[in-house]
Every structure is written in C-alpha cells, then in structure tokens.
Design a protein around this motif. Structure first.
Motif, mmCIF file in Angstrom:
data_model
loop_
_atom_site.group_PDB
_atom_site.id
_atom_site.type_symbol
_atom_site.label_atom_id
_atom_site.label_comp_id
_atom_site.label_asym_id
_atom_site.label_seq_id
_atom_site.Cartn_x
_atom_site.Cartn_y
_atom_site.Cartn_z
ATOM 1 N N PRO A 1 0.812 -1.224 0.000
ATOM 2 C CA PRO A 1 0.000 0.000 0.000
ATOM 3 C C PRO A 1 0.843 1.272 0.000
ATOM 4 N N GLY A 2 0.259 2.355 -0.486
ATOM 5 C CA GLY A 2 0.807 3.698 -0.346
ATOM 6 C C GLY A 2 2.240 3.865 -0.804
ATOM 7 N N PHE A 3 3.022 4.572 0.013
ATOM 8 C CA PHE A 3 4.393 4.910 -0.361
ATOM 9 C C PHE A 3 5.322 3.697 -0.329
ATOM 10 N N LEU A 4 4.883 2.574 0.281
ATOM 11 C CA LEU A 4 5.727 1.385 0.324
ATOM 12 C C LEU A 4 5.903 0.757 -1.051
ATOM 13 N N ARG A 5 4.894 0.917 -1.900
ATOM 14 C CA ARG A 5 4.957 0.288 -3.220
ATOM 15 C C ARG A 5 6.096 0.830 -4.070
ATOM 16 N N PRO A 6 6.236 2.163 -4.271
ATOM 17 C CA PRO A 6 7.365 2.627 -5.089
ATOM 18 C C PRO A 6 8.719 2.314 -4.473
ATOM 19 N N ILE A 7 8.794 2.299 -3.129
ATOM 20 C CA ILE A 7 10.062 1.932 -2.488
ATOM 21 C C ILE A 7 10.429 0.497 -2.863
ATOM 22 N N ALA A 8 9.444 -0.397 -2.768
ATOM 23 C CA ALA A 8 9.691 -1.793 -3.101
ATOM 24 C C ALA A 8 10.002 -1.972 -4.582
ATOM 25 N N GLU A 9 9.312 -1.227 -5.439
ATOM 26 C CA GLU A 9 9.520 -1.378 -6.875
ATOM 27 C C GLU A 9 10.924 -0.972 -7.294
ATOM 28 N N TRP A 10 11.495 0.071 -6.643
ATOM 29 C CA TRP A 10 12.821 0.561 -7.009
ATOM 30 C C TRP A 10 13.928 -0.063 -6.169
ATOM 31 N N ASN A 11 13.567 -0.942 -5.255
ATOM 32 C CA ASN A 11 14.544 -1.647 -4.444
ATOM 33 C C ASN A 11 15.386 -2.556 -5.342
#
Length: 259
Positions: free
Chosen positions: A189-199
């Motif tokens: 959810p939320g801001f966690l998704r882009p962090i995970a995607e660019w990890n």
C-alpha cells in the motif's frame, strides 16, 4: 596485490576448515528459509506456482544476508589484532579487504549451489534457456559481490563485533522484505509500493524470474513499471553503482582505522 589477496583468501578458508560451523549461515540458514516459505507460507500463496516464484527471491535474499559474514568477519579481524599484524607487512591495503570479500564470496557460491539443489528438490525448474539461466546466476553473483562490499563497509565502520552484527541486520531485513523477493511489490500500500519497486532486491529477483521463466502465481499482480521492464539492466547498474561507492569507501575507512 593479487598474491596478497590470495594469501588472505587462503587464511580465511583455512579458518572455515578448522571451524566448520561457520558454514551454517551460508548453507543451513538458506535451507530453513526455503522450507519455511515454500511449505508454511507457500500453501496460502499458491502452492507449486509460488515455489517457482519463491526461489529467485530466496537466492537474492541469501546473498544479501551473506553480507553479514563479511561484516562480522572484518569487524572480528579488526578487534582481535589480525589487521594490526597485516599492517606491519608490505602488502596492499585493498588486498586485506578484497581477500575477505573473495573468501566470503566462495562460501556464498557454495550456499547458492546448495539452494539450487534444494529448489530442484521442492519442484523449482528453470523454464528458460541455458544462456538465460547463466545470465540470471551471473546477476545474482554480481549482486552478491556488491552486498559483500556493503558488508565490508559496515564491518570497518563498526567499533566492535557486536555493533557490526547489529548494524548489519538492521539494514538487511527491511531491504530484503520491503521488496518483491517473497510477494508482489504491486500488492503493497501507499508509499511502500514505489520503495519496493525501485529496491535493487526487487530488480534482481524480477530479472532472475524473467530469465528462469518463473512467472508470478495466478493470484499475484504481474510486475509492472519501469524497473520491471528493465529489470536486468537496472539490477546490473545498481550492483555496479554499489561497488563504485563501497570499494573506495572501504579503503577510506581502513586507512582511518590505522590512525
């Protein structure tokens, strides 16, 4: 330099031969994660299809966690006087760190081989070509090298072994689990998704799944976005960027420790 590095590698491998329990974190621990996620969580996430999805994430997670071996090893060398002895010898400073990283990489490759055998035993298969599989394993090894140098920086920056171990796991767990190593990044959810995607962990796991031919389970959202579309290039690029930062930084920390 290469001769000096070889001496350090030999010294570290002799230590492993004399204390075989050091192999536990490189071999037994990954097997525990395989069976935990494959059979405890796997039944909920999709059974056999999830087990194929899982293995690329397990490979990636293991090379991240193996950085702790380098972290603790270097911190221990700094505290027990071995580094002080090496400083008195006419040898390359880089060789001291590179020897530790290289010997730990050899243990990591052994652990990777064990995991491949374990994956085959639980039903994981490489659906792509032999060349694609070679590229995938090459990406994993390159990322393992980058993580080992991160571990070297952590070990040299820590004041003692206990702090080194604590700091190491402090960054390893969020980096590993806030990714698509075990789940779909699109489900966060939320801001966690882009962090995970660019990890970078997500990129390496996604690139390996693409090369192995292991799709997401039917109930998982398919990977999407720029990183998913360029997973191979992004994973290689981030690994090289980490090396470009950590190798000179480790030398700086090593020189400071001599003062």
């Amino acid at each position: 330099m290469f001769a000096d590095t070889a001496v350090i590698i030999e010294r570290n491998l002799l230590t492993v031969r004399r204390i075989p329990t050091l192999l536990i974190s490189a071999t037994i621990q990954p097997l525990m994660f395989v069976f935990l996620f494959a059979y405890v969580f796997g039944a909920t996430f999709g059974g056999g299809s999830y087990r194929e999805f899982l293995m690329a994430g397990i490979f990636t997670q293991t090379v991240v966690f193996n950085a702790a071996i380098t972290t603790v090893g270097l911190a221990n060398d700094m505290s027990d006087g071995i580094i002080d002895r090496l400083r008195s010898l006419p040898m390359s400073r880089l060789a001291v760190i590179a020897g530790r990283v290289s010997s730990d990489m050899l243990l990591g490759v052994l652990g990777l081989a064990v995991m491949v055998a374990c994956g085959l035993a639980i039903g994981w298969r490489v659906r792509g070509s032999a060349l694609d599989a070679a590229i995938a394993f090459g990406i994993i090894v390159l990322f393992a090298l980058a993580m080992a140098w991160v571990g070297a920086v952590t070990g040299l920056a820590a004041p003692n072994v206990n702090v080194a171990q604590s700091i190491g796991f402090l960054w390893m767990f969020p980096v590993t689990f806030l990714s698509s190593a075990f789940i779909s990044a699109q489900s966060l959810p939320g801001f966690l998704r882009p962090i995970a995607e660019w990890n970078p962990v997500t990129a390496v796991a996604t690139a390996c799944r693409q090369k192995f031919g292991n799709p997401s389970p039917p109930d998982f959202p398919a990977p999407s976005g720029w990183v998913a579309e360029h997973a191979v290039g992004y994973s290689i690029g981030t690994s090289l960027a980490i090396l470009a930062v950590c190798i000179p930084l480790s030398l700086i920390l090593y020189r400071r420790s001599t003062n």
